[in-house]
Enzyme design. Structure first.
Site, mmCIF file in Angstrom:
data_model
loop_
_atom_site.group_PDB
_atom_site.id
_atom_site.type_symbol
_atom_site.label_atom_id
_atom_site.label_comp_id
_atom_site.label_asym_id
_atom_site.label_seq_id
_atom_site.Cartn_x
_atom_site.Cartn_y
_atom_site.Cartn_z
ATOM 1 N N HIS A 96 -5.541 13.850 -9.490
ATOM 2 C CA HIS A 96 -5.754 12.427 -9.723
ATOM 3 C C HIS A 96 -4.952 11.880 -10.900
ATOM 4 C CE1 HIS A 96 -8.692 11.619 -6.667
ATOM 5 N NE2 HIS A 96 -8.861 10.408 -7.162
ATOM 6 N N ASN B 52 -2.612 12.682 -4.380
ATOM 7 C CA ASN B 52 -3.807 13.071 -5.147
ATOM 8 C C ASN B 52 -4.224 14.505 -4.832
ATOM 9 O OD1 ASN B 52 -4.577 10.933 -6.779
ATOM 10 N ND2 ASN B 52 -5.515 9.822 -5.089
ATOM 11 N N ASP C 164 0.854 -1.186 0.000
ATOM 12 C CA ASP C 164 0.000 0.000 0.000
ATOM 13 C C ASP C 164 0.899 1.248 0.000
ATOM 14 O OD1 ASP C 164 -3.108 0.736 1.129
ATOM 15 O OD2 ASP C 164 -1.540 2.220 1.497
ATOM 16 N N ASP D 22 -2.706 8.701 -10.803
ATOM 17 C CA ASP D 22 -2.818 7.552 -11.714
ATOM 18 C C ASP D 22 -1.460 7.197 -12.325
ATOM 19 O OD1 ASP D 22 -5.472 7.399 -11.210
ATOM 20 O OD2 ASP D 22 -6.162 8.026 -13.191
ATOM 21 N N GLU E 229 -4.991 2.110 -4.189
ATOM 22 C CA GLU E 229 -3.521 2.153 -4.159
ATOM 23 C C GLU E 229 -2.978 0.943 -3.410
ATOM 24 O OE1 GLU E 229 -5.086 2.739 -1.110
ATOM 25 O OE2 GLU E 229 -3.370 3.856 -0.309
HETATM 26 N N1 LIG Z 1 -5.299 8.747 -8.589
HETATM 27 C C1 LIG Z 1 -5.989 7.754 -8.080
HETATM 28 N N2 LIG Z 1 -6.256 7.740 -6.752
HETATM 29 C C2 LIG Z 1 -6.956 6.724 -6.212
HETATM 30 C C3 LIG Z 1 -7.400 5.655 -7.037
HETATM 31 N N3 LIG Z 1 -8.071 4.791 -6.222
HETATM 32 C C4 LIG Z 1 -8.020 5.282 -4.961
HETATM 33 N N4 LIG Z 1 -7.353 6.460 -4.936
HETATM 34 C C5 LIG Z 1 -7.067 7.347 -3.807
HETATM 35 O O1 LIG Z 1 -6.206 6.723 -2.875
HETATM 36 C C6 LIG Z 1 -6.283 7.448 -1.633
HETATM 37 C C7 LIG Z 1 -6.198 6.458 -0.490
HETATM 38 O O2 LIG Z 1 -6.105 7.184 0.687
HETATM 39 P P1 LIG Z 1 -6.085 6.569 2.149
HETATM 40 O O3 LIG Z 1 -6.812 5.234 2.139
HETATM 41 O O4 LIG Z 1 -6.571 7.616 3.091
HETATM 42 O O5 LIG Z 1 -4.606 6.184 2.434
HETATM 43 P P2 LIG Z 1 -3.234 6.983 2.287
HETATM 44 O O6 LIG Z 1 -3.419 8.452 2.047
HETATM 45 O O7 LIG Z 1 -2.419 6.249 1.257
HETATM 46 O O8 LIG Z 1 -2.585 6.818 3.695
HETATM 47 P P3 LIG Z 1 -1.908 5.525 4.349
HETATM 48 O O9 LIG Z 1 -2.303 4.318 3.557
HETATM 49 O O10 LIG Z 1 -2.427 5.480 5.739
HETATM 50 O O11 LIG Z 1 -0.425 5.758 4.304
HETATM 51 C C8 LIG Z 1 -7.597 8.219 -1.695
HETATM 52 O O12 LIG Z 1 -7.298 9.596 -1.847
HETATM 53 C C9 LIG Z 1 -8.278 7.701 -2.986
HETATM 54 O O13 LIG Z 1 -9.038 8.712 -3.616
HETATM 55 C C10 LIG Z 1 -7.100 5.693 -8.434
HETATM 56 O O14 LIG Z 1 -7.432 4.807 -9.229
HETATM 57 N N5 LIG Z 1 -6.390 6.750 -8.900
#
Ligand SMILES: Nc1nc2c(ncn2[C@@H]2O[C@H](COP(=O)(O)OP(=O)(O)OP(=O)(O)O)[C@@H](O)[C@H]2O)c(=O)[nH]1
Length: 341
Positions: free
Chosen positions: A214, A209, A201, A218, A244
């Site tokens: 975004h 983002n 992760d 991506d 992610e």
């Molecule tokens: N660009 C993009 N962003 C995505 C996609 N799928 C999910 N996300 C983003 O991934 C982010 C996940 O955030 P969180 O689950 O809060 O986790 P994090 O910010 O990585 O924090 P930690 O995992 O705790 O280190 C969110 O902002 C989602 O919008 C995608 O296909 N493309």
């Protein structure tokens, strides 16, 4: 004959995954063409280089006796196979004893991705037409299945494919354990070298983002997916599990090797400069896949290890079995948020 033929086509198009499709194709070719050997070769492209895998092979060893040869990398591919893949043309070679070797190309999106190799007695014209038709049906169906199994952004296997693949892997392990159950030494060895599952992760991906948008997010996901494909073995299965989050199912190996591999990959990510983003890191949780495990149990264990890594500084990987042994987490703890379908 015509009814049998129709039934075979129905059987081929009933498949819902590429592995079963290959079994059906080979069985059908064997049934209708009568070969000595039929194989599927694939270009699995490692680090942009042509890398050939014999995905499946059927060898006729006697009257009504067959041997299935499982997946293996071909260290020295024959020239004819390479020509077939490069030129997308059927290549045929006939030896003096009348045995024919034939390579038929399989293309996807105008790229030759595989070749079917057939060893047989000299084929008459109707048999050649039929063989070609089977390969075209396989080719058309492969495109549909490939799209179903893959994540659109990264091209990695998608989450829906995960359950099927991990069930197949666990079943294989159970068979292996049973086949060696009379030999306790061998059995111990097999337990020492089991498959592993890792959940990876990206750390603070939300910030990426939020800060850069975004599209940049991506792009980061795409580059990370490419790094994984190039870094890990072609036989390891890599899934995009959610936004992610990525899951890797590793071929059987011992704990030290897998830990070294993960440490190297985390370092590779630290050293990579992603667009806009500097110093991106990932966290990971690892768990052993034991025979008799349920897919959900393995994923929950790896998720607990990931959760621990996230709560203890990020930019690290933790192994579930080690955390349990060191009493850093509890077996009964049920704080996983993983929801399998
Ligand atoms: N660009 C993009 N962003 C995505 C996609 N799928 C999910 N996300 C983003 O991934 C982010 C996940 O955030 P969180 O689950 O809060 O986790 P994090 O910010 O990585 O924090 P930690 O995992 O705790 O280190 C969110 O902002 C989602 O919008 C995608 O296909 N493309």
């Amino acid at each position: 004959m015509q009814e049998n033929l129709l039934n075979s086509v129905i059987k081929i198009t009933k498949n819902r995954d590429v592995d079963s499709l290959e079994y059906s194709l080979i069985s059908t070719i064997q049934e209708f063409i009568g070969c000595k050997e039929v194989s599927v070769y694939k270009d699995i492209e490692v680090q942009g280089q042509l890398t050939i895998e014999q995905s499946l092979c059927l060898k006729v060893t006697g009257e009504k006796q067959f041997e299935w040869v499982q997946r293996q990398i071909v260290a020295h591919p024959e020239d004819e196979l390479l020509s077939c893949l490069r030129s997308a043309c059927i290549i045929t070679v006939q030896s003096t004893d009348g045995i024919e070797r034939r390579w038929l190309p399989i293309t996807r999106q105008e790229k030759t991705v595989a070749a079917i190799s057939v060893v047989s007695n000299s084929l008459d014209s109707p048999a050649q037409v039929m063989l070609n038709a089977f390969c075209r049906i396989f080719e058309n169906y492969l495109v549909i299945l490939h799209e179903n199994e893959r994540d659109k952004l990264t091209g990695l296997l998608n989450r829906q494919t995960f359950e099927k693949k991990i069930k197949q892997l666990i079943e294989k392990q159970v068979l292996k354990v049973h086949s060696s159950s009379r030999d306790e030494g061998k059995r111990q060895q097999k337990y020492a070298s089991t498959s592993w599952l890792a959940i990876l992760d990206i750390d603070h991906f939300k910030n990426i983002n939020d800060k850069y948008g975004h599209i940049c997010g991506d792009e980061v996901l795409l580059i990370l997916a490419q790094k994984m494909r190039h870094f890990f073995r072609s036989t390891d299965l890599i899934f995009r599990f959610g936004g992610e989050e990525f899951v890797i199912v590793f071929e059987p190996t011992d704990a030290d090797s897998i830990c070294n591999k993960m440490a190297e990959f985390l370092q590779l990510v630290r050293n990579t400069s992603f667009p806009f983003v500097e110093n991106m890191t990932i966290s990971a949780g690892l768990a052993r896949i034991s025979p008799y495990d349920f897919p959900i149990t393995v994923i929950e264990s790896a998720d607990k290890a990931l959760y621990y890594a996230k709560n203890n500084g990020r930019d690290k990987f933790c192994v579930y079995e080690d955390l349990i042994a060191e009493q850093l987490i509890n077996v009964q703890e049920n704080d996983s948020e993983i929801d399998l379908f």
